[in-house]
Design a protein around this motif. Structure first.
Motif, PDB file in Angstrom:
ATOM      1  N   TYR A 145       0.828  -1.206   0.000  1.00 55.65           N
ATOM      2  CA  TYR A 145       0.000   0.000   0.000  1.00 55.65           C
ATOM      3  C   TYR A 145       0.862   1.256   0.000  1.00 55.65           C
ATOM      4  O   TYR A 145       1.558   1.545   0.967  1.00 55.65           O
ATOM      5  CB  TYR A 145      -0.937  -0.021   1.211  1.00 55.65           C
ATOM      6  N   ARG A 146       0.854   1.981  -1.123  1.00 52.45           N
ATOM      7  CA  ARG A 146       1.593   3.231  -1.331  1.00 52.45           C
ATOM      8  C   ARG A 146       3.077   3.079  -0.992  1.00 52.45           C
ATOM      9  O   ARG A 146       3.708   3.995  -0.456  1.00 52.45           O
ATOM     10  CB  ARG A 146       0.986   4.376  -0.514  1.00 52.45           C
ATOM     11  N   ASN A 147       3.639   1.926  -1.331  1.00 53.29           N
ATOM     12  CA  ASN A 147       5.023   1.672  -0.965  1.00 53.29           C
ATOM     13  C   ASN A 147       5.681   0.730  -1.963  1.00 53.29           C
ATOM     14  O   ASN A 147       5.008   0.011  -2.703  1.00 53.29           O
ATOM     15  CB  ASN A 147       5.081   1.065   0.440  1.00 53.29           C
ATOM     16  N   SER A 148       7.013   0.745  -1.964  1.00 54.57           N
ATOM     17  CA  SER A 148       7.778  -0.138  -2.838  1.00 54.57           C
ATOM     18  C   SER A 148       9.228  -0.166  -2.372  1.00 54.57           C
ATOM     19  O   SER A 148       9.643   0.601  -1.495  1.00 54.57           O
ATOM     20  CB  SER A 148       7.729   0.359  -4.289  1.00 54.57           C
ATOM     21  N   VAL A 149      10.006  -1.039  -2.994  1.00 54.10           N
ATOM     22  CA  VAL A 149      11.426  -1.142  -2.671  1.00 54.10           C
ATOM     23  C   VAL A 149      12.164   0.145  -3.024  1.00 54.10           C
ATOM     24  O   VAL A 149      13.227   0.439  -2.464  1.00 54.10           O
ATOM     25  CB  VAL A 149      12.049  -2.349  -3.413  1.00 54.10           C
ATOM     26  N   PHE A 150      11.598   0.931  -3.930  1.00 50.52           N
ATOM     27  CA  PHE A 150      12.271   2.146  -4.399  1.00 50.52           C
ATOM     28  C   PHE A 150      12.270   3.266  -3.354  1.00 50.52           C
ATOM     29  O   PHE A 150      12.914   4.303  -3.560  1.00 50.52           O
ATOM     30  CB  PHE A 150      11.632   2.612  -5.704  1.00 50.52           C
ATOM     31  N   LYS A 151      11.557   3.053  -2.260  1.00 54.57           N
ATOM     32  CA  LYS A 151      11.591   4.017  -1.156  1.00 54.57           C
ATOM     33  C   LYS A 151      12.643   3.669  -0.106  1.00 54.57           C
ATOM     34  O   LYS A 151      12.820   4.423   0.851  1.00 54.57           O
ATOM     35  CB  LYS A 151      10.218   4.097  -0.487  1.00 54.57           C
ATOM     36  N   THR A 152      13.308   2.553  -0.259  1.00 53.20           N
ATOM     37  CA  THR A 152      14.288   2.104   0.731  1.00 53.20           C
ATOM     38  C   THR A 152      15.666   2.685   0.430  1.00 53.20           C
ATOM     39  O   THR A 152      15.963   3.129  -0.690  1.00 53.20           O
ATOM     40  CB  THR A 152      14.369   0.572   0.742  1.00 53.20           C
ATOM     41  N   ASN A 153      16.544   2.670   1.446  1.00 49.37           N
ATOM     42  CA  ASN A 153      17.908   3.165   1.261  1.00 49.37           C
ATOM     43  C   ASN A 153      18.671   2.368   0.216  1.00 49.37           C
ATOM     44  O   ASN A 153      19.580   2.890  -0.440  1.00 49.37           O
ATOM     45  CB  ASN A 153      18.656   3.115   2.593  1.00 49.37           C
ATOM     46  N   GLU A 154      18.299   1.107   0.051  1.00 48.75           N
ATOM     47  CA  GLU A 154      18.946   0.249  -0.929  1.00 48.75           C
ATOM     48  C   GLU A 154      18.858   0.829  -2.333  1.00 48.75           C
ATOM     49  O   GLU A 154      19.751   0.622  -3.173  1.00 48.75           O
ATOM     50  CB  GLU A 154      18.296  -1.137  -0.884  1.00 48.75           C
TER      51      GLU A 154
END
Length: 369
Positions: A163-172
């Motif tokens: 929900y409104r999130n993905s791996v692209f928001k992580t520091n990685e």
């Protein structure tokens, strides 16, 4: 193209008069790769990847480098009797792609009409509206890692969408610049209409199909206390509603509900609606029977963040030149000449109040810089 001391007022939908020390825009992969190899010194003080600016809050001038993708293309990469696969440039306006698909008679993303921003932001946020999420139509995401100096293709299964999130928001993935996104759209419609709101005190029930068809609320305007069987019969009687009609009515609905950011600066929904378990919901319902909530999977429920904000008394509140929308409390507005710090401070007051009253920490959709 590299520019110095560049004004970002027209590149953020809050309309904040912010400047960046360095600004670099690029229209193809080669321009980006060459720039990174030759001018990595320019982002030693930090960098930010800016798309349409519809999900960012600048609280002060930016001392680093802004990357701004302007890659704009739509390419058919595969086609069958049932679907069409596209690769779309990250710098294309999202709604232009939606309109293109609707005009081609392709089903899937029409419920996501008129959402501001660029295609590159779609997988980052996993945008969604009216029962549809972008993740259900994304095949993969292509980007360039400026630290590793390599192009990478990320399949949907590795994007960790939620929900409104993905791996692209992580520091990685903080050094990952999205260049294009691959989508799969359907040639054939899927007809399902499902009840969305679970609120015993609601006077108007909302319906749409989870496959993004039959957007009922705008077609059958004031349907009160309508049951599911009735909704299904109405859509069956009228046949499959055309893609053009769905898109037109969704745009009409969004324009009616959302202020134009060119008139009143805003980023749309400022917060995510919090997801709680049944025990927490029951606890809230004991003293607030009018709480608005929506059933999720795994015995979880999404509580309307707009209801939480209104309950805490912030609906219509104004501080200096910024304030909470009087009609949609999950929107914070720039009434003109507002500053990012005022928006941030108002948001913090809202968050603290909700936590004190409900023990819930709400999360911002907007990225704060």
């Amino acid at each position: 193209m590299l520019k110095l001391d560049y004004c970002l007022k027209d590149l953020n939908t809050f309309g904040l008069d912010i400047r960046t020390k360095y600004y670099f825009s690029f229209s193809n992969e080669q321009e980006l790769e060459q720039f990174v190899n030759e001018r990595s010194d320019l982002y030693s003080n930090g960098f930010f990847i800016l798309g349409g600016g519809s999900n960012v809050l600048f609280t002060k001038d930016f001392a680093g480098l802004i990357f701004h993708p302007k890659i704009k293309f739509i390419e058919i990469i595969n086609e069958s009797d049932h679907y069409v696969d596209f690769e779309v440039g990250a710098g294309l306006v999202w709604d232009d792609f939606v309109e293109y698909c609707v005009n081609k008679g392709l089903y899937g993303i029409e419920n996501l009409s008129y959402i501001p921003g660029f295609v590159g932001a779609v997988p980052v946020q996993n945008i969604g509206a009216y029962g549809v999420e972008a993740k259900d139509f994304i095949l993969s995401v292509r980007g360039y890692d400026i630290f590793k100096n390599e192009f990478i293709d990320i399949p949907c299964s590795d994007c960790r969408f939620s929900y409104r999130n993905s791996v692209f928001k992580t520091n990685e993935f903080r050094s990952f610049i999205i260049l294009s996104v691959k989508f799969r759209l359907c040639k054939l419609p899927k007809r399902r209409v499902e009840y969305f709101r679970e609120n015993p005190n609601a006077t108007t029930l909302s319906y749409w199909s989870t496959s993004s068809l039959d957007f009922v609320p705008s077609i059958f305007k004031s349907i009160t206390k309508l049951n599911l069987d009735k909704a299904r019969k109405l859509t069956a009687d009228y046949g499959i509603i055309s893609l053009e009609t769905i898109r037109k009515n969704i745009i009409r609905t969004r324009k009616r509900r959302l202020p134009d950011y060119r008139v009143l600066g805003n980023v749309g929904s400022f917060y995510k609606s919090p997801i709680v378990n049944k025990n927490k919901l029951d606890q809230i319902k004991k003293s607030n029977r009018d709480v608005i909530y929506f059933p999720m999977q795994n015995d979880e429920f999404k509580i309307s963040v707009g209801w939480l904000i209104e309950y805490c008394g912030f609906k219509g509140v104004r501080v200096n030149n910024v304030g909470v929308d009087v009609k949609r409390p999950n929107m914070i507005l720039n009434y003109g000449n507002g500053v990012g710090m005022d928006i941030d401070e108002l948001a913090q007051k809202i968050e603290d109040s909700i936590f004190r009253k409900f023990g819930i920490r709400i999360e911002r959709e907007v990225v704060v810089i």
